[in-house]
Scaffold this motif. Structure first.
Motif, PDB file in Angstrom:
ATOM      1  N   ARG A  24      79.575  -9.294   6.142  1.00  8.61           N
ATOM      2  CA  ARG A  24      79.652  -9.347   4.673  1.00  8.61           C
ATOM      3  C   ARG A  24      78.350  -8.978   3.962  1.00  8.61           C
ATOM      4  NH1 ARG A  24      80.204 -15.943   4.124  1.00  8.61           N
ATOM      5  NH2 ARG A  24      78.178 -16.460   5.052  1.00  8.61           N
ATOM      6  N   ASP A  25      77.190  -9.244   4.581  1.00  9.43           N
ATOM      7  CA  ASP A  25      75.914  -8.999   3.900  1.00  9.43           C
ATOM      8  C   ASP A  25      75.315  -7.625   4.210  1.00  9.43           C
ATOM      9  OD1 ASP A  25      76.022 -11.568   2.823  1.00  9.43           O
ATOM     10  OD2 ASP A  25      74.983 -12.445   4.543  1.00  9.43           O
ATOM     11  N   TYR A  26      76.046  -6.830   4.971  1.00 13.87           N
ATOM     12  CA  TYR A  26      75.507  -5.553   5.452  1.00 13.87           C
ATOM     13  C   TYR A  26      75.158  -4.588   4.321  1.00 13.87           C
ATOM     14  CZ  TYR A  26      75.831  -0.778   7.324  1.00 13.87           C
ATOM     15  OH  TYR A  26      75.621   0.542   7.609  1.00 13.87           O
ATOM     16  N   SER A  27      75.981  -4.510   3.282  1.00  9.51           N
ATOM     17  CA  SER A  27      75.813  -3.467   2.262  1.00  9.51           C
ATOM     18  C   SER A  27      74.452  -3.544   1.578  1.00  9.51           C
ATOM     19  CB  SER A  27      76.933  -3.542   1.217  1.00  9.51           C
ATOM     20  OG  SER A  27      76.927  -4.797   0.578  1.00  9.51           O
ATOM     21  N   GLU A  28      73.966  -4.769   1.319  1.00  6.64           N
ATOM     22  CA  GLU A  28      72.656  -4.911   0.675  1.00  6.64           C
ATOM     23  C   GLU A  28      71.551  -4.349   1.561  1.00  6.64           C
ATOM     24  OE1 GLU A  28      69.524  -8.404  -0.787  1.00  6.64           O
ATOM     25  OE2 GLU A  28      71.555  -8.939  -0.116  1.00  6.64           O
ATOM     26  N   PHE A  29      71.603  -4.658   2.843  1.00  2.00           N
ATOM     27  CA  PHE A  29      70.517  -4.252   3.733  1.00  2.00           C
ATOM     28  C   PHE A  29      70.658  -2.806   4.186  1.00  2.00           C
ATOM     29  CE2 PHE A  29      70.182  -8.740   3.446  1.00  2.00           C
ATOM     30  CZ  PHE A  29      68.814  -8.938   3.389  1.00  2.00           C
ATOM     31  N   ARG A  30      71.849  -2.262   4.078  1.00  2.00           N
ATOM     32  CA  ARG A  30      72.021  -0.820   4.261  1.00  2.00           C
ATOM     33  C   ARG A  30      71.237  -0.082   3.165  1.00  2.00           C
ATOM     34  NH1 ARG A  30      77.603   2.537   3.057  1.00  2.00           N
ATOM     35  NH2 ARG A  30      76.976   4.475   4.087  1.00  2.00           N
ATOM     36  N   GLU A  31      71.302  -0.609   1.953  1.00  2.00           N
ATOM     37  CA  GLU A  31      70.550  -0.003   0.849  1.00  2.00           C
ATOM     38  C   GLU A  31      69.051  -0.119   1.077  1.00  2.00           C
ATOM     39  OE1 GLU A  31      71.663  -1.066  -3.073  1.00  2.00           O
ATOM     40  OE2 GLU A  31      73.807  -0.801  -2.741  1.00  2.00           O
ATOM     41  N   LEU A  32      68.603  -1.280   1.576  1.00  2.00           N
ATOM     42  CA  LEU A  32      67.174  -1.458   1.816  1.00  2.00           C
ATOM     43  C   LEU A  32      66.687  -0.584   2.966  1.00  2.00           C
ATOM     44  CD1 LEU A  32      66.865  -5.322   1.326  1.00  2.00           C
ATOM     45  CD2 LEU A  32      66.342  -3.498  -0.308  1.00  2.00           C
ATOM     46  N   MET A  33      67.496  -0.445   4.008  1.00  2.00           N
ATOM     47  CA  MET A  33      67.167   0.479   5.095  1.00  2.00           C
ATOM     48  C   MET A  33      66.980   1.890   4.542  1.00  2.00           C
ATOM     49  SD  MET A  33      69.624   1.611   8.257  1.00  2.00           S
ATOM     50  CE  MET A  33      69.123   2.778   9.525  1.00  2.00           C
ATOM     51  N   THR A  34      67.914   2.302   3.700  1.00  2.00           N
ATOM     52  CA  THR A  34      67.854   3.636   3.091  1.00  2.00           C
ATOM     53  C   THR A  34      66.599   3.792   2.251  1.00  2.00           C
ATOM     54  OG1 THR A  34      70.277   3.752   3.042  1.00  2.00           O
ATOM     55  CG2 THR A  34      69.074   5.288   1.628  1.00  2.00           C
ATOM     56  N   ALA A  35      66.267   2.765   1.472  1.00  2.00           N
ATOM     57  CA  ALA A  35      65.095   2.837   0.598  1.00  2.00           C
ATOM     58  C   ALA A  35      63.810   2.991   1.412  1.00  2.00           C
ATOM     59  CB  ALA A  35      65.024   1.587  -0.277  1.00  2.00           C
ATOM     60  N   GLU A  36      63.729   2.324   2.560  1.00  2.00           N
ATOM     61  CA  GLU A  36      62.535   2.464   3.393  1.00  2.00           C
ATOM     62  C   GLU A  36      62.445   3.857   4.013  1.00  2.00           C
ATOM     63  OE1 GLU A  36      61.899  -2.236   4.596  1.00  2.00           O
ATOM     64  OE2 GLU A  36      62.080  -0.735   6.182  1.00  2.00           O
ATOM     65  N   VAL A  37      63.585   4.433   4.395  1.00  2.00           N
ATOM     66  CA  VAL A  37      63.585   5.795   4.931  1.00  2.00           C
ATOM     67  C   VAL A  37      63.187   6.792   3.842  1.00  2.00           C
ATOM     68  CG1 VAL A  37      65.041   7.627   5.862  1.00  2.00           C
ATOM     69  CG2 VAL A  37      65.224   5.318   6.773  1.00  2.00           C
ATOM     70  N   VAL A  38      63.717   6.612   2.643  1.00  2.00           N
ATOM     71  CA  VAL A  38      63.344   7.497   1.528  1.00  2.00           C
ATOM     72  C   VAL A  38      61.844   7.385   1.255  1.00  2.00           C
ATOM     73  CG1 VAL A  38      63.618   7.901  -0.950  1.00  2.00           C
ATOM     74  CG2 VAL A  38      65.632   7.526   0.488  1.00  2.00           C
ATOM     75  N   ALA A  39      61.292   6.181   1.323  1.00  2.00           N
ATOM     76  CA  ALA A  39      59.854   5.997   1.127  1.00  2.00           C
ATOM     77  C   ALA A  39      59.068   6.768   2.183  1.00  2.00           C
ATOM     78  CB  ALA A  39      59.506   4.515   1.184  1.00  2.00           C
ATOM     79  N   ALA A  40      59.543   6.730   3.438  1.00  2.00           N
ATOM     80  CA  ALA A  40      58.879   7.492   4.500  1.00  2.00           C
ATOM     81  C   ALA A  40      58.953   8.990   4.227  1.00  2.00           C
ATOM     82  CB  ALA A  40      59.512   7.164   5.849  1.00  2.00           C
ATOM     83  N   CYS A  41      60.095   9.450   3.735  1.00  2.00           N
ATOM     84  CA  CYS A  41      60.243  10.864   3.378  1.00  2.00           C
ATOM     85  C   CYS A  41      59.254  11.260   2.287  1.00  2.00           C
ATOM     86  CB  CYS A  41      61.665  11.154   2.904  1.00  2.00           C
ATOM     87  SG  CYS A  41      62.939  11.101   4.189  1.00  2.00           S
ATOM     88  N   LYS A  42      59.119  10.416   1.280  1.00  2.00           N
ATOM     89  CA  LYS A  42      58.203  10.721   0.172  1.00  2.00           C
ATOM     90  C   LYS A  42      56.760  10.753   0.657  1.00  2.00           C
ATOM     91  CE  LYS A  42      61.144   8.948  -3.552  1.00  2.00           C
ATOM     92  NZ  LYS A  42      61.316   7.914  -4.611  1.00  2.00           N
TER      93      LYS A  42
END
Length: 266
Positions: free
Chosen positions: A26-44
């Motif tokens: 049930r709590d996966y969707s929030e941390f999927r977003e945070l995982m994505t945000a950290e990857v985007v930060a690495a890309c930047k």
């Protein structure tokens, strides 16, 4: 500059329970977003350091976690599992200048992350040349096999310490620390900022400082939690079964080690 990112989730800022890391929970969707945000930060951060091409390997569970609509237009992504022995590093080749690792976690048998494991929850320890190793070790050796230096890692404090022990010059950002079944984490906003800055700094140095030399010989032991798992996998060619829960595989060729792990740990 061409950069590869291997992205896991259990070392993402804030994660403390499997309900936050598994797609069906049930709590996966929030941390999927945070995982994505950290990857985007690495890309930047990579882009700011001069990267022209970035390839991301979604490397957690289904390998379909990252929200692709949020990735920058200069990045590409490998989703799903190909079956190739490179597994979490699939897509990496000798044309890349550097490898980055985000959301990585402590190895099985340690307390540095409530979700600490190595490959899956059926394995109690993975040992290479008498040293208990993490998924990062396996993947950093894959990077070394292809001549690509591992230059940056973010995750829990335990895996950051292990990464620096293996690659002293690697840049790291520790976003959390485990205490039993609890985790002390910095805020996601701070993690994102530090990952972006850390990646830019890591890629702006002499990358050869992070080159990793492969051992010339590999003596691998896989300790399973359950002896029936060891017995089932013991029929892989060249595998020894020295103890009830333990398999052993020996080779001078690291790709053969990766091939064995691909079949022994499923």
């Amino acid at each position: 500059m061409k950069v590869f990112i291997s992205a896991d989730i259990e070392g993402t800022a804030g994660i403390a329970d499997w309900d936050e890391a598994l797609k069906e929970r049930r709590d996966y969707s929030e941390f999927r977003e945070l995982m994505t945000a950290e990857v985007v930060a690495a890309c930047k951060g990579a882009r700011a350091a001069g990267a022209k091409e970035i390839l991301i390997k979604d490397a957690h569970q289904t390998a379909r976690n990252l929200i692709v609509s949020k990735l920058p237009d200069y990045a590409s992504i490998v989703r799903g599992w190909s079956g190739h022995p490179h597994v979490m590093m699939f897509g990496l080749d000798r044309s890349f200048d550097a490898a980055l690792f985000t959301g990585y976690h402590a190895k099985a048998g340690t307390e540095a992350n409530p979700l600490a494991h190595t490959m899956n929850d059926r394995i109690s320890r993975l040992i290479i040349n008498d040293e208990v190793v993490s998924e990062f070790t396996v993947n950093a050796y894959t990077s070394a096999l292809l001549g690509v230096p591992p230059v940056f890692l973010s995750g829990d404090r335990g895996i950051c310490d292990d990464a620096r022990a293996l690659v002293p010059a690697i840049g790291t950002v520790a976003v959390s620390e485990g205490f039993g079944r609890a985790a002390l984490s910095i805020s996601p906003a701070r993690a994102i900022a530090e990952i972006r800055e850390g990646v830019e700094k890591a890629l702006s140095r002499d990358l050869t400082a992070c080159r990793l030399d492969l051992p010339k010989h590999f003596d691998v032991e896989i300790e399973f939690n359950n002896p029936t798992d060891a017995y089932r996998a013991s029929w892989y060619p060249g595998t020894e079964h020295p103890r009830e829960r333990t398999l052993r595989f020996v080779s001078d060729d690291y790709f053969e080690v990766l091939r064995a792990l691909r079949f022994l740990t499923v």
